[in-house]
Motif scaffolding. Structure first.
Motif, PDB file in Angstrom:
ATOM      1  N   GLU A 124      -6.773  -4.144  -2.558  1.00  0.00           N
ATOM      2  CA  GLU A 124      -7.965  -5.075  -2.819  1.00  0.00           C
ATOM      3  C   GLU A 124      -7.225  -6.593  -2.566  1.00  0.00           C
ATOM      4  O   GLU A 124      -6.145  -6.224  -3.244  1.00  0.00           O
ATOM      5  CB  GLU A 124      -8.505  -4.634  -4.069  1.00  0.00           C
ATOM      6  N   ILE A 152      -5.654   2.512   9.369  1.00  0.00           N
ATOM      7  CA  ILE A 152      -6.099   1.041   8.514  1.00  0.00           C
ATOM      8  C   ILE A 152      -7.878   0.779   8.769  1.00  0.00           C
ATOM      9  O   ILE A 152      -7.677   0.454  10.291  1.00  0.00           O
ATOM     10  CB  ILE A 152      -5.030   0.544   8.148  1.00  0.00           C
ATOM     11  N   ALA A 158      -6.879  -8.283   9.150  1.00  0.00           N
ATOM     12  CA  ALA A 158      -6.496  -7.119   9.685  1.00  0.00           C
ATOM     13  C   ALA A 158      -5.082  -6.417  10.073  1.00  0.00           C
ATOM     14  O   ALA A 158      -4.613  -5.727   9.579  1.00  0.00           O
ATOM     15  CB  ALA A 158      -7.743  -6.080  10.454  1.00  0.00           C
ATOM     16  N   ALA A 202     -11.517  -8.978   0.062  1.00  0.00           N
ATOM     17  CA  ALA A 202     -10.502  -8.184   0.706  1.00  0.00           C
ATOM     18  C   ALA A 202     -10.832  -6.486   0.872  1.00  0.00           C
ATOM     19  O   ALA A 202      -9.991  -6.463  -0.404  1.00  0.00           O
ATOM     20  CB  ALA A 202      -9.717  -8.970   2.131  1.00  0.00           C
ATOM     21  N   CYS A 218       0.789  -1.362  -0.191  1.00  0.00           N
ATOM     22  CA  CYS A 218       0.072   0.173  -0.220  1.00  0.00           C
ATOM     23  C   CYS A 218       0.738   1.866   0.135  1.00  0.00           C
ATOM     24  O   CYS A 218       0.699   2.179  -0.641  1.00  0.00           O
ATOM     25  CB  CYS A 218      -1.195  -0.075   0.982  1.00  0.00           C
ATOM     26  N   CYS A 245      -8.911  -2.954   2.478  1.00  0.00           N
ATOM     27  CA  CYS A 245      -8.244  -1.821   3.504  1.00  0.00           C
ATOM     28  C   CYS A 245      -8.114  -0.692   2.991  1.00  0.00           C
ATOM     29  O   CYS A 245      -8.144  -0.041   1.912  1.00  0.00           O
ATOM     30  CB  CYS A 245      -6.661  -3.215   3.825  1.00  0.00           C
ATOM     31  N   TRP A 246      -8.542   0.332   4.012  1.00  0.00           N
ATOM     32  CA  TRP A 246      -9.154   1.820   2.567  1.00  0.00           C
ATOM     33  C   TRP A 246      -7.752   2.775   4.313  1.00  0.00           C
ATOM     34  O   TRP A 246      -7.453   2.103   5.290  1.00  0.00           O
ATOM     35  CB  TRP A 246      -9.427   2.336   3.489  1.00  0.00           C
ATOM     36  N   ALA A 283      -2.040  -7.135   7.822  1.00  0.00           N
ATOM     37  CA  ALA A 283      -2.135  -6.359   6.999  1.00  0.00           C
ATOM     38  C   ALA A 283      -0.893  -5.258   8.205  1.00  0.00           C
ATOM     39  O   ALA A 283      -0.252  -4.353   7.886  1.00  0.00           O
ATOM     40  CB  ALA A 283      -3.374  -5.393   6.309  1.00  0.00           C
ATOM     41  N   SER A 284      -1.905  -5.310   9.418  1.00  0.00           N
ATOM     42  CA  SER A 284      -1.159  -3.711  10.582  1.00  0.00           C
ATOM     43  C   SER A 284       0.491  -3.896  10.659  1.00  0.00           C
ATOM     44  O   SER A 284       0.687  -3.206  10.701  1.00  0.00           O
ATOM     45  CB  SER A 284      -2.386  -3.800  11.557  1.00  0.00           C
ATOM     46  N   CYS A 325     -10.043  -1.933   7.815  1.00  0.00           N
ATOM     47  CA  CYS A 325     -10.394  -3.255   6.572  1.00  0.00           C
ATOM     48  C   CYS A 325     -11.851  -4.058   6.871  1.00  0.00           C
ATOM     49  O   CYS A 325     -12.132  -4.574   7.885  1.00  0.00           O
ATOM     50  CB  CYS A 325      -9.621  -4.529   7.177  1.00  0.00           C
ATOM     51  N   SER A 326     -12.416  -4.710   5.907  1.00  0.00           N
ATOM     52  CA  SER A 326     -13.243  -5.032   5.316  1.00  0.00           C
ATOM     53  C   SER A 326     -13.347  -6.696   4.543  1.00  0.00           C
ATOM     54  O   SER A 326     -12.380  -6.226   4.019  1.00  0.00           O
ATOM     55  CB  SER A 326     -14.669  -4.133   5.664  1.00  0.00           C
ATOM     56  N   LEU A 353     -16.168  -4.520  10.275  1.00  0.00           N
ATOM     57  CA  LEU A 353     -14.486  -3.512  10.196  1.00  0.00           C
ATOM     58  C   LEU A 353     -13.929  -3.278  11.201  1.00  0.00           C
ATOM     59  O   LEU A 353     -14.127  -3.587  12.211  1.00  0.00           O
ATOM     60  CB  LEU A 353     -14.906  -2.315   9.542  1.00  0.00           C
TER      61      LEU A 353
END
Length: 210
Positions: free
Chosen positions: A90, A158, A109, A167, A10, A169-170, A112-113, A160-161, A137
């Protein structure tokens, strides 16, 4: 399900230059996300292959390498000086070869974190969970400075959903409160549900024990 290099991808793509005015992003995964007109959308087509190569080099195993290959930066935008950056990433399940459900969201999540820690020194971390319509989320907010650049201070957030098709993540590196507000208040629609702010004011409220 962990996607450790997912977050790394990202932020590597954020080095690209602005290409066009932002607009509502509509994804084949089944969501939309809108930004104000003064945010500049970034064209990452020139940097994405390099970003994926770097992320795959940091992957711990073949599963993570596959996740990196399937992940894509669906929307990257920046605003202001020093620049605040927003990235939507995505991970389609058909590429990954397996689906995920809400029970997988915390592990997904957190994976990702965890990738953010490779690029940032993070402090004052807070996490939360919330609902947007029928969708769960997971969210994390920290104070962050890029490694080796302690003079640069951001709020790193961050959310995520998991959708039926993949999946998402914003993420944001917000240099000021206005940028963080834009990230949180911009409308998102998940799988045809009415648009609402991505992050409600109650997202970090402590939930009562069940």
């Amino acid at each position: 399900m962990k996607v450790h290099p997912f977050a790394l991808l990202c932020f590597v793509v954020c080095a690209a230059l602005p290409a066009q005015e932002p607009q509502t992003h509509t994804s084949d995964l089944g969501y939309t996300y809108s930004l104000p007109a003064d945010w500049q959308v970034v064209d990452t087509s020139g940097t994405l292959p390099q970003a994926k190569e770097q992320a795959q080099q940091n992957a711990a195993n073949d599963e993570e390498k596959k996740g990196v290959g399937c992940a894509s930066a669906a929307l990257t935008a920046r605003h202001g000086s020093p620049a605040s950056v927003l990235v939507v990433v995505e991970l389609p399940f058909d590429c990954l070869g397996q689906a995920a459900t809400d029970k997988d969201l915390p592990g997904f999540a957190l994976g990702a974190s965890e990738g953010l820690k490779q690029m940032f020194d993070l402090t004052d971390t807070a996490t939360g969970t919330y609902k947007l319509g029928s969708h769960s989320l997971w969210i994390e907010r920290s104070k962050g400075t890029p490694k080796g650049h302690s003079e640069m201070a951001y709020t790193v957030e961050i959310a995520c959903s998991l959708l039926k098709k993949g999946a998402v993540c914003w993420m944001t590196m917000a240099s000021d409160a206005d940028a963080l507000h834009v990230f949180e208040s911009s409308p998102v629609s998940l799988e045809g549900e009415p648009p609402v702010a991505l992050v409600p004011a109650t997202a970090f409220d402590k939930k009562p024990a069940q």
